[in-house]
Design a protein around this motif. Structure first.
Motif, PDB file in Angstrom:
ATOM      1  N   ARG A  32     -10.159   6.336   3.913  1.00 13.97           N
ATOM      2  CA  ARG A  32      -8.825   6.688   4.401  1.00 13.97           C
ATOM      3  C   ARG A  32      -8.001   7.415   3.342  1.00 13.97           C
ATOM      4  O   ARG A  32      -6.973   8.021   3.653  1.00 13.97           O
ATOM      5  CB  ARG A  32      -8.103   5.422   4.879  1.00 13.97           C
ATOM      6  N   THR A  33      -8.457   7.373   2.107  1.00 12.44           N
ATOM      7  CA  THR A  33      -7.763   8.095   1.036  1.00 12.44           C
ATOM      8  C   THR A  33      -7.889   9.599   1.229  1.00 12.44           C
ATOM      9  O   THR A  33      -6.889  10.328   1.193  1.00 12.44           O
ATOM     10  CB  THR A  33      -8.331   7.685  -0.337  1.00 12.44           C
ATOM     11  N   ILE A  34      -9.107  10.088   1.440  1.00 13.31           N
ATOM     12  CA  ILE A  34      -9.274  11.534   1.630  1.00 13.31           C
ATOM     13  C   ILE A  34      -8.652  11.976   2.952  1.00 13.31           C
ATOM     14  O   ILE A  34      -8.097  13.078   3.049  1.00 13.31           O
ATOM     15  CB  ILE A  34     -10.768  11.942   1.540  1.00 13.31           C
ATOM     16  N   GLN A  35      -8.693  11.132   3.951  1.00 18.16           N
ATOM     17  CA  GLN A  35      -8.023  11.474   5.207  1.00 18.16           C
ATOM     18  C   GLN A  35      -6.534  11.711   4.976  1.00 18.16           C
ATOM     19  O   GLN A  35      -5.958  12.689   5.466  1.00 18.16           O
ATOM     20  CB  GLN A  35      -8.215  10.352   6.225  1.00 18.16           C
ATOM     21  N   ARG A  36      -5.905  10.801   4.231  1.00 21.60           N
ATOM     22  CA  ARG A  36      -4.466  10.938   3.961  1.00 21.60           C
ATOM     23  C   ARG A  36      -4.160  12.194   3.172  1.00 21.60           C
ATOM     24  O   ARG A  36      -3.224  12.941   3.490  1.00 21.60           O
ATOM     25  CB  ARG A  36      -3.974   9.713   3.180  1.00 21.60           C
ATOM     26  N   GLU A  37      -4.958  12.464   2.137  1.00 19.38           N
ATOM     27  CA  GLU A  37      -4.674  13.616   1.286  1.00 19.38           C
ATOM     28  C   GLU A  37      -4.823  14.929   2.045  1.00 19.38           C
ATOM     29  O   GLU A  37      -4.031  15.857   1.858  1.00 19.38           O
ATOM     30  CB  GLU A  37      -5.581  13.603   0.055  1.00 19.38           C
ATOM     31  N   LEU A  38      -5.828  15.028   2.887  1.00 14.46           N
ATOM     32  CA  LEU A  38      -6.001  16.279   3.623  1.00 14.46           C
ATOM     33  C   LEU A  38      -4.912  16.462   4.668  1.00 14.46           C
ATOM     34  O   LEU A  38      -4.497  17.594   4.943  1.00 14.46           O
ATOM     35  CB  LEU A  38      -7.389  16.335   4.262  1.00 14.46           C
ATOM     36  N   SER A  60       3.225 -11.746 -18.131  1.00 20.43           N
ATOM     37  CA  SER A  60       4.081 -11.119 -17.121  1.00 20.43           C
ATOM     38  C   SER A  60       4.160 -11.898 -15.814  1.00 20.43           C
ATOM     39  O   SER A  60       5.067 -11.690 -15.013  1.00 20.43           O
ATOM     40  CB  SER A  60       3.565  -9.712 -16.812  1.00 20.43           C
ATOM     41  N   GLY A  61       3.198 -12.772 -15.577  1.00 21.18           N
ATOM     42  CA  GLY A  61       3.166 -13.476 -14.296  1.00 21.18           C
ATOM     43  C   GLY A  61       2.678 -12.607 -13.151  1.00 21.18           C
ATOM     44  O   GLY A  61       2.829 -12.967 -11.973  1.00 21.18           O
ATOM     45  N   ASP A  62       2.084 -11.457 -13.463  1.00 17.35           N
ATOM     46  CA  ASP A  62       1.637 -10.516 -12.434  1.00 17.35           C
ATOM     47  C   ASP A  62       0.473 -11.099 -11.632  1.00 17.35           C
ATOM     48  O   ASP A  62      -0.584 -11.412 -12.182  1.00 17.35           O
ATOM     49  CB  ASP A  62       1.202  -9.207 -13.112  1.00 17.35           C
ATOM     50  N   ARG A  63       0.643 -11.226 -10.317  1.00 22.20           N
ATOM     51  CA  ARG A  63      -0.405 -11.713  -9.415  1.00 22.20           C
ATOM     52  C   ARG A  63      -0.753 -10.658  -8.374  1.00 22.20           C
ATOM     53  O   ARG A  63      -1.263 -10.955  -7.284  1.00 22.20           O
ATOM     54  CB  ARG A  63       0.068 -13.007  -8.739  1.00 22.20           C
ATOM     55  N   PHE A  64      -0.489  -9.404  -8.712  1.00 22.54           N
ATOM     56  CA  PHE A  64      -0.668  -8.304  -7.774  1.00 22.54           C
ATOM     57  C   PHE A  64      -2.064  -8.264  -7.155  1.00 22.54           C
ATOM     58  O   PHE A  64      -2.200  -8.157  -5.934  1.00 22.54           O
ATOM     59  CB  PHE A  64      -0.359  -6.980  -8.492  1.00 22.54           C
ATOM     60  N   PRO A  65      -3.154  -8.333  -7.936  1.00 21.93           N
ATOM     61  CA  PRO A  65      -4.489  -8.236  -7.316  1.00 21.93           C
ATOM     62  C   PRO A  65      -4.784  -9.352  -6.318  1.00 21.93           C
ATOM     63  O   PRO A  65      -5.534  -9.143  -5.361  1.00 21.93           O
ATOM     64  CB  PRO A  65      -5.438  -8.310  -8.520  1.00 21.93           C
ATOM     65  N   LEU A  66      -4.196 -10.519  -6.540  1.00 19.53           N
ATOM     66  CA  LEU A  66      -4.426 -11.635  -5.624  1.00 19.53           C
ATOM     67  C   LEU A  66      -3.610 -11.474  -4.347  1.00 19.53           C
ATOM     68  O   LEU A  66      -4.096 -11.729  -3.245  1.00 19.53           O
ATOM     69  CB  LEU A  66      -4.065 -12.959  -6.305  1.00 19.53           C
ATOM     70  N   GLU A  67      -2.377 -11.038  -4.505  1.00 17.66           N
ATOM     71  CA  GLU A  67      -1.478 -10.966  -3.356  1.00 17.66           C
ATOM     72  C   GLU A  67      -1.655  -9.707  -2.524  1.00 17.66           C
ATOM     73  O   GLU A  67      -1.378  -9.709  -1.329  1.00 17.66           O
ATOM     74  CB  GLU A  67      -0.034 -11.072  -3.847  1.00 17.66           C
ATOM     75  N   GLN A  68      -2.114  -8.624  -3.143  1.00 12.30           N
ATOM     76  CA  GLN A  68      -2.179  -7.343  -2.437  1.00 12.30           C
ATOM     77  C   GLN A  68      -3.616  -6.816  -2.305  1.00 12.30           C
ATOM     78  O   GLN A  68      -3.819  -5.643  -2.059  1.00 12.30           O
ATOM     79  CB  GLN A  68      -1.317  -6.308  -3.182  1.00 12.30           C
ATOM     80  N   PHE A  69      -4.582  -7.690  -2.443  1.00 10.71           N
ATOM     81  CA  PHE A  69      -5.987  -7.270  -2.391  1.00 10.71           C
ATOM     82  C   PHE A  69      -6.326  -6.599  -1.067  1.00 10.71           C
ATOM     83  O   PHE A  69      -6.908  -5.513  -1.028  1.00 10.71           O
ATOM     84  CB  PHE A  69      -6.896  -8.482  -2.608  1.00 10.71           C
ATOM     85  N   ASP A  70      -5.990  -7.216   0.041  1.00  7.79           N
ATOM     86  CA  ASP A  70      -6.351  -6.657   1.341  1.00  7.79           C
ATOM     87  C   ASP A  70      -5.723  -5.293   1.560  1.00  7.79           C
ATOM     88  O   ASP A  70      -6.358  -4.380   2.100  1.00  7.79           O
ATOM     89  CB  ASP A  70      -5.920  -7.604   2.464  1.00  7.79           C
ATOM     90  N   ALA A  71      -4.491  -5.131   1.125  1.00 10.20           N
ATOM     91  CA  ALA A  71      -3.814  -3.853   1.327  1.00 10.20           C
ATOM     92  C   ALA A  71      -4.461  -2.740   0.513  1.00 10.20           C
ATOM     93  O   ALA A  71      -4.772  -1.666   1.033  1.00 10.20           O
ATOM     94  CB  ALA A  71      -2.341  -3.985   0.956  1.00 10.20           C
ATOM     95  N   VAL A  72      -4.684  -2.991  -0.763  1.00 11.18           N
ATOM     96  CA  VAL A  72      -5.175  -1.926  -1.638  1.00 11.18           C
ATOM     97  C   VAL A  72      -6.669  -1.673  -1.437  1.00 11.18           C
ATOM     98  O   VAL A  72      -7.108  -0.525  -1.349  1.00 11.18           O
ATOM     99  CB  VAL A  72      -4.883  -2.263  -3.110  1.00 11.18           C
ATOM    100  N   VAL A  73      -7.469  -2.720  -1.352  1.00  9.24           N
ATOM    101  CA  VAL A  73      -8.919  -2.571  -1.292  1.00  9.24           C
ATOM    102  C   VAL A  73      -9.419  -2.337   0.129  1.00  9.24           C
ATOM    103  O   VAL A  73     -10.294  -1.505   0.357  1.00  9.24           O
ATOM    104  CB  VAL A  73      -9.607  -3.809  -1.905  1.00  9.24           C
ATOM    105  N   ARG A  74      -8.846  -3.035   1.110  1.00 12.74           N
ATOM    106  CA  ARG A  74      -9.350  -2.971   2.477  1.00 12.74           C
ATOM    107  C   ARG A  74      -8.486  -2.099   3.382  1.00 12.74           C
ATOM    108  O   ARG A  74      -8.704  -2.035   4.581  1.00 12.74           O
ATOM    109  CB  ARG A  74      -9.462  -4.376   3.051  1.00 12.74           C
ATOM    110  N   TYR A  75      -7.512  -1.400   2.820  1.00 17.37           N
ATOM    111  CA  TYR A  75      -6.618  -0.513   3.584  1.00 17.37           C
ATOM    112  C   TYR A  75      -5.822  -1.272   4.643  1.00 17.37           C
ATOM    113  O   TYR A  75      -5.490  -0.720   5.698  1.00 17.37           O
ATOM    114  CB  TYR A  75      -7.406   0.610   4.264  1.00 17.37           C
TER     115      TYR A  75
END
Length: 610
Positions: A23-29, A579-594
């Motif tokens: 979906r990345t290349i779809q968006r860019e085009l 930093s307390g950053d938990r981004f990969p845990l909380e946003q995994f589905d969004a970033v990795v699985r679209y």
């Protein structure tokens, strides 16, 4: 809003549609194509993604073990220069060229009123490189040779141009580029190959050696040589088209159809050159790379004498972006294999994509892929804009100046990213990733040439300095970054935009500093500067696109943009551990699985982090 992709439903990253899953290349085009262009292209790219995911992917593994072979002499000891190709590679060639991978950007395709932008050729190369980056090299050189003839030929080589841009595989030829010589390497001005005009034969003849010749038996090969009394260095170089076959022994170029029907050339029909050997390479086995001796080889002058270096730079613009598109394609395939394996492989009672460290790795690999693809196809948009303007007899000076800065940076950064991504994809596969039975082994071997082809990182960094000095490329660069940052207003992007704005001002300070320093210090800093340009420009691009998507009710790209800025541009205390950053845990589905993200959820995330 689209649903998240369930990568656990796949066994591996083949026998799938690479277009549909990316979906990345779809968006860019969608961003860089006109609406009518994308409407025409989408079903064709989907068809191509399906073919690459099945036929080409299977063929590529076979060809990696059974690549082209050189039969330099016939049984009587006569030079024949025959390269024998496995049928699987010929099938891959056919499905690519018949679907217009080169033709559509030069000749009006069915269903359209004008050719597609050159970015379309790069998009198809991107998809092709999911499975076969080696064969992408001949595709890129074919497009590059066609562009050189389009720009500089006076019409005398029209048959070669038509064959280079043919939509019919049987009637097509491929391009090549023979530049490197043993004593010169990256110093093109050290070229020793000589060109003399043969009055009796009414043609030019080349004498000399070329050391790295990819697609060695191409019928549309471009080579640099020095004519009699020409000055030394790059100023004295001329560009020649050197056919594989003796041009006096056939009517027009010797096409793919001729080769398939007639077999190898008889010795008398071989141009006066000798293919000494094919290189025993680490990867990119599907493209035959070798050493060539010109012994009075017949050649056609392209354009004017002593203009060869300028013509070569036009070809290099396409070649370097092709390299970058291939890098992004390899990253996409490596990421896909990693996502599928992590969603399927169980350890200690869980699939490994449930573990925090793996989630962090996949998130950062996905963000890298998004960043690289976004940057490369913005550069592709500028190249397309410039070429279309020239075809129309118009000027696109600002697009050219910005393109001259962005293209060497694109190739420099994405090539290294492809190596790193492929390497880690091997690690995710465990021991399987290291053996030939699994594709990550080949992805890494194929990726490793990308930092070398079309100029090493050091050479490209020096080219960045030239673009800034000779083209005043900093001016359109500044305008482009400022325009994008001015468009960002969503609260969820505010902190990231402030960081990019601050880093952009620091980058401008760096540019002013280098302008006032001596050449030696500027060269010492050139590589750091090139990476800085990539980080700032990519961040601005991602933020602009994230703003547009937020306005349309989708927040996923905002997460990607924020993560890229945090990773590449923000300074973190204690290396981020505190930093307390938990981004990969909380946003995994969004970033990795679209998975889709609402703008409200994105804003809530930013407030919570604060």
């Amino acid at each position: 809003m689209s649903s998240a992709i369930d990568y656990g439903s796949f066994e591996e990253g083949r026998h799938v549609n690479y277009w549909t899953l990316d979906r990345t290349i779809q968006r860019e085009l969608r961003c860089i194509y006109a609406e009518d262009e994308f409407e025409w292209a989408e079903p064709r790219l989907s068809e191509f993604g399906e073919i690459v995911g099945h036929t080409v992917a299977d063929n590529a593994d076979y060809v990696d073990d059974h690549g082209p072979e050189l039969e330099a002499y016939d049984k009587h000891g006569e030079v024949q220069n025959r390269v024998r190709y496995p049928p699987e590679l010929l099938e891959t060639e056919r499905v690519a060229y018949d679907r217009g991978i080169v033709a559509d950007a030069f000749e009006t395709p069915p269903g359209r009123d004008e050719p597609m932008p050159l970015a379309h050729n790069l998009a198809m190369q991107y998809l092709l490189s999911y499975a076969e980056p080696g064969f992408d090299c001949p595709v890129a050189m074919t497009a590059g040779a066609a562009l050189v003839l389009e720009k500089f030929d006076d019409g005398s080589l029209a048959e070669y141009y038509e064959a280079l841009t043919s939509r019919d595989y049987e009637g097509s030829i491929e391009g090549g580029m023979f530049l490197t010589e043993k004593q010169g390497g990256s110093d093109v001005g050290a070229t020793e190959t000589r060109a003399e005009y043969d009055e009796e034969a009414d043609c030019w003849r080349l004498t000399g050696e070329k050391w790295f010749c990819s697609n060695i038996d191409a019928e549309g090969t471009l080579a640099l040589a020095r004519t009699e009394d020409a000055p030394g260095g790059t100023d004295g170089l001329s560009m020649f088209l050197v056919p594989h076959a003796d041009p006096d022994c056939s009517e027009g170029p010797w096409t793919k159809g001729d080769r398939l029907e007639d077999g190898p050339l008889v010795p008398d029909a071989v141009n006066d050159q000798r293919y000494r050997r094919l290189k025993d390479k680490l990867g990119t086995i599907s493209v035959p790379t070798g050493e060539v001796e010109f012994d009075g080889a017949k050649a056609h002058l392209v354009g004017e004498e002593e203009r060869g270096f300028k013509q070569m730079t036009e070809m290099l613009n396409v070649e370097r972006l092709s390299n970058a598109a291939a890098s992004c394609g390899i990253m996409g395939r490596a990421l896909l294999e990693s996502k599928i394996h992590a969603a399927s492989r169980e350890a200690f009672g869980e699939t490994i994509d449930q573990y925090p460290l793996m989630r962090a790795d996949l998130v950062d690999m996905a963000v890298d892929h998004e960043a690289a693809t976004t940057y490369v196809f913005e550069a592709a948009r500028l190249l397309s804009e410039r070429e279309r303007a020239e075809r129309a007899g118009e000027s696109a000076e600002d697009a050219y100046r910005l393109m001259r800065l962005l293209i060497p940076v694109a190739k420099l950064r994405t090539a290294r990213m492809a190596v790193d991504t492929a390497s880690y994809a091997m690690e995710i596969q465990g021991g399987n990733g290291y053996v030939n039975d699994f594709v990550t082994n080949r992805l890494l071997r194929d990726a490793q040439v990308l930092p070398i082809w079309e100029g090493t990182e050091n050479i490209l960094s020096l080219d960045v300095l030239r673009a800034l000095e000779r083209e005043d490329a900093h001016e359109p660069f500044r305008e482009a970054v400022e325009k994008r940052l001015e468009s960002v207003s969503h609260p969820a992007l505010e902190d990231a935009a402030e960081t990019v704005e601050s880093e952009f001002r620091d980058l401008e300070t760096a540019l002013v500093t280098l302008a006032g320093e001596d050449a030696e210090y500027a060269q010492l800093s050139a590589k750091r500067l090139s990476h800085y340009v990539f980080d700032v420009f990519t961040a601005a691009l991602l933020l602009e696109e994230a703003q547009e998507q937020l306005e349309d009710g989708e927040g996923r790209l905002g997460l990607v943009a924020n993560r890229f800025v945090a990773t590449e541009l923000e300074e973190q205390e204690a290396r981020g551990i505190t930093s307390g950053d938990r981004f990969p845990l909380e946003q995994f589905d969004a970033v990795v699985r679209y998975a889709s993200v609402s703008p409200e959820a994105l804003t809530d995330t930013v407030v919570a982090d604060d």
